[in-house]
Scaffold this motif. Structure first.
Motif, PDB file in Angstrom:
ATOM      1  N   CYS A 247       0.815  -1.212   0.000  1.00 18.16           N
ATOM      2  CA  CYS A 247       0.000   0.000   0.000  1.00 18.16           C
ATOM      3  C   CYS A 247       0.855   1.271   0.000  1.00 18.16           C
ATOM      4  O   CYS A 247       0.410   2.324  -0.447  1.00 18.16           O
ATOM      5  N   GLN A 248       2.059   1.166   0.494  1.00 17.63           N
ATOM      6  CA  GLN A 248       2.918   2.340   0.588  1.00 17.63           C
ATOM      7  C   GLN A 248       3.783   2.548  -0.652  1.00 17.63           C
ATOM      8  O   GLN A 248       4.467   3.563  -0.760  1.00 17.63           O
ATOM      9  N   MET A 249       3.771   1.583  -1.570  1.00 14.80           N
ATOM     10  CA  MET A 249       4.626   1.679  -2.749  1.00 14.80           C
ATOM     11  C   MET A 249       3.812   1.588  -4.034  1.00 14.80           C
ATOM     12  O   MET A 249       2.820   0.866  -4.089  1.00 14.80           O
ATOM     13  N   THR A 250       4.275   2.306  -5.035  1.00 17.22           N
ATOM     14  CA  THR A 250       3.686   2.155  -6.362  1.00 17.22           C
ATOM     15  C   THR A 250       4.317   0.948  -7.035  1.00 17.22           C
ATOM     16  O   THR A 250       5.331   0.415  -6.577  1.00 17.22           O
ATOM     17  N   GLU A 251       3.741   0.514  -8.142  1.00 17.52           N
ATOM     18  CA  GLU A 251       4.287  -0.620  -8.880  1.00 17.52           C
ATOM     19  C   GLU A 251       5.705  -0.329  -9.370  1.00 17.52           C
ATOM     20  O   GLU A 251       6.585  -1.199  -9.323  1.00 17.52           O
ATOM     21  N   SER A 252       5.939   0.899  -9.826  1.00 19.07           N
ATOM     22  CA  SER A 252       7.279   1.247 -10.318  1.00 19.07           C
ATOM     23  C   SER A 252       8.304   1.206  -9.191  1.00 19.07           C
ATOM     24  O   SER A 252       9.446   0.763  -9.384  1.00 19.07           O
ATOM     25  N   THR A 253       7.898   1.629  -8.000  1.00 21.35           N
ATOM     26  CA  THR A 253       8.805   1.586  -6.844  1.00 21.35           C
ATOM     27  C   THR A 253       9.145   0.149  -6.485  1.00 21.35           C
ATOM     28  O   THR A 253      10.299  -0.176  -6.189  1.00 21.35           O
ATOM     29  N   ARG A 254       8.150  -0.738  -6.525  1.00 25.03           N
ATOM     30  CA  ARG A 254       8.405  -2.148  -6.222  1.00 25.03           C
ATOM     31  C   ARG A 254       9.381  -2.753  -7.224  1.00 25.03           C
ATOM     32  O   ARG A 254      10.278  -3.520  -6.854  1.00 25.03           O
ATOM     33  N   GLN A 255       9.218  -2.385  -8.476  1.00 23.19           N
ATOM     34  CA  GLN A 255      10.122  -2.902  -9.495  1.00 23.19           C
ATOM     35  C   GLN A 255      11.549  -2.392  -9.280  1.00 23.19           C
ATOM     36  O   GLN A 255      12.523  -3.124  -9.491  1.00 23.19           O
ATOM     37  N   GLN A 256      11.675  -1.146  -8.854  1.00 25.07           N
ATOM     38  CA  GLN A 256      13.000  -0.587  -8.554  1.00 25.07           C
ATOM     39  C   GLN A 256      13.663  -1.330  -7.395  1.00 25.07           C
ATOM     40  O   GLN A 256      14.874  -1.585  -7.413  1.00 25.07           O
ATOM     41  N   LYS A 257      12.867  -1.677  -6.384  1.00 20.26           N
ATOM     42  CA  LYS A 257      13.402  -2.421  -5.237  1.00 20.26           C
ATOM     43  C   LYS A 257      13.886  -3.811  -5.682  1.00 20.26           C
ATOM     44  O   LYS A 257      14.962  -4.270  -5.266  1.00 20.26           O
ATOM     45  N   MET A 258      13.106  -4.449  -6.516  1.00 22.38           N
ATOM     46  CA  MET A 258      13.488  -5.787  -6.982  1.00 22.38           C
ATOM     47  C   MET A 258      14.753  -5.731  -7.826  1.00 22.38           C
ATOM     48  O   MET A 258      15.634  -6.584  -7.710  1.00 22.38           O
ATOM     49  N   GLU A 259      14.857  -4.717  -8.658  1.00 28.85           N
ATOM     50  CA  GLU A 259      16.062  -4.560  -9.469  1.00 28.85           C
ATOM     51  C   GLU A 259      17.283  -4.324  -8.598  1.00 28.85           C
ATOM     52  O   GLU A 259      18.390  -4.803  -8.904  1.00 28.85           O
ATOM     53  N   MET A 260      17.112  -3.620  -7.508  1.00 28.43           N
ATOM     54  CA  MET A 260      18.200  -3.378  -6.571  1.00 28.43           C
ATOM     55  C   MET A 260      18.743  -4.698  -6.022  1.00 28.43           C
ATOM     56  O   MET A 260      19.967  -4.900  -5.955  1.00 28.43           O
ATOM     57  N   TYR A 261      17.848  -5.606  -5.661  1.00 27.95           N
ATOM     58  CA  TYR A 261      18.287  -6.904  -5.138  1.00 27.95           C
ATOM     59  C   TYR A 261      18.873  -7.786  -6.240  1.00 27.95           C
ATOM     60  O   TYR A 261      19.781  -8.578  -5.986  1.00 27.95           O
ATOM     61  N   ARG A 262      18.349  -7.651  -7.444  1.00 26.60           N
ATOM     62  CA  ARG A 262      18.925  -8.423  -8.560  1.00 26.60           C
ATOM     63  C   ARG A 262      20.390  -8.045  -8.775  1.00 26.60           C
ATOM     64  O   ARG A 262      21.218  -8.901  -9.096  1.00 26.60           O
TER      65      ARG A 262
END
Length: 387
Positions: A247-262
């Motif tokens: 709820c606190q993140m947009t879809e684009s923000t979630r994708q950025q977080k996942m890319e960070m871990y990748r």
């Protein structure tokens, strides 16, 4: 001489000078001409400033600023307001904070407007200290209509089995204490949660502590569906944490977080596993994640996949918990004093006392510098291990 001269020129009443405190006199002696003009605007203005300083504890500067919003000719009404606040548990410190944030409170009708609201809050079984703390932190709650806002919203919250203390905390939020019908949105979102089996105790916790429950209903439903599809069990508390993250993140923000871990070598499955284990890891800043992973992977030598299975390491205090504990355990691993398959998440999660007893004190005979290492007096990189 300066004060006498100015008092003659601007017509200050002698009695005001007699009533003024030493603080006020000191303030006047060291003020600029424009400040004097503020005092000389009218006898009413001067009395208001004097009262705010002497009876409410405001600084002269703050009192002058507040007097631009409120003015009164005698202390009868303000005295009654302050008496009601003190009877409700407010100390002088609380009153100073309240009046600084909401000076207009001194002008309300004590018996008709203020007293019923104070009695309403006292009926919630709050201690005087708790009520005083609430009022001093957000006195604007006293501006809300008792019949139209406070009582209806309180009754709605109590229908969710929320404690009185939590109910007041929720009412303090500007969004909740507004006159809008937020309950309609909350009720719709609660219905979505109950339909998938979220326990009422978990729902109450979500309402009391998180703003996400007030999210637009269609968006909230989308986030609930996404969290369920990721494999979170609605019966477990981690479901709430995951929902809050979504709820606190947009879809684009979630994708950025996942890319960070990748970029740190985590696979898609490892990212999903980490999120399921510790949903908060998706809300961390890139600087925090980079700092922790650089230490664990590049300095301590743990594989990225190992950290992915213990994402709690990313959420804990880096300097106070992660660095000292990992440094100690790394030395013990090098010396063969603990099992090689020791779980990162385990020794980071145990209590302080248990960690010190099991991993530090127990091994001091073999490694005398271990306590210094744990306390940060020596660094892991500079420690001599021997064979």
């Amino acid at each position: 001489m300066c004060i006498k001269f100015i008092s003659k020129r601007i017509g200050l009443i002698p009695k005001m000078w007699q009533a003024a405190s030493i603080t006020q006199l000191h303030f006047l002696r060291n003020s600029t001409p424009c400040i004097f003009r503020s005092f000389s605007a009218s006898n009413q203005h001067s009395f208001t400033v004097s009262y705010l300083v002497n009876s409410c504890g405001l600084s002269p500067e703050t009192a002058i600023s507040a007097s631009g919003k409120i003015r009164f000719e005698n202390p009868k009404n303000p005295d009654s307001v302050l008496a009601l606040l003190r009877n409700s548990g407010c100390t002088n410190t609380h009153i100073t904070k309240i009046v600084t944030k909401l000076p207009s409170l001194l002008l309300v009708n004590p018996e008709k407007t203020l007293l019923p609201k104070l009695e309403f809050f006292r009926s919630m079984d709050l201690s005087g200290a708790d009520l005083a703390s609430i009022l001093s932190s957000r006195p604007s709650i006293l501006r809300k209509s008792l019949k139209k806002v406070l009582i209806p919203k309180y009754n709605f919250l109590k229908s969710l089995n929320i404690s009185n203390e939590d109910a007041v905390k929720v009412l303090k939020r500007s969004s909740w204490s507004s006159s809008g019908n937020l309950e309609r949105t909350i009720a719709a979102n609660i219905a979505v949660l109950r339909e998938i089996g979220v326990p009422i105790s978990h729902i109450s916790f979500l309402v009391a502590r998180y703003h996400s429950i007030g999210q637009r209903s269609d968006k909230f439903s989308e986030n609930v569906k996404a969290v369920v599809e990721m494999g979170f069990n609605p019966l477990k508390f981690t479901f709430l944490n995951a929902l809050q993250s979504f709820c606190q993140m947009t879809e684009s923000t979630r994708q950025q977080k996942m890319e960070m871990y990748r970029r740190w070598g985590w696979s898609e499955d490892e990212i999903l596993l980490a999120f399921r284990t510790c949903p908060q890891c998706m809300q961390l800043s890139e600087s925090k994640v980079t700092k922790v992973l650089d230490f664990l992977v590049n300095k301590m030598g743990w594989q990225p996949a190992v950290v992915a299975r213990a994402p709690i390491a990313l959420c804990l205090n880096f300097e106070k918990r992660v660095v000292p504990r990992c440094s100690v355990v790394k030395v013990l691993l090098l010396k063969g004093l603990v099992k090689k398959d020791l779980k990162l998440g385990h020794f980071l999660s145990v209590t302080e006392g248990d960690f010190v007893d099991k991993y530090v004190i127990k091994n001091l005979d073999d490694i005398p510098q271990l306590l210094d290492l744990y306390q940060g007096k020596v660094s892991f990189m500079g420690l001599e291990f021997g064979s």
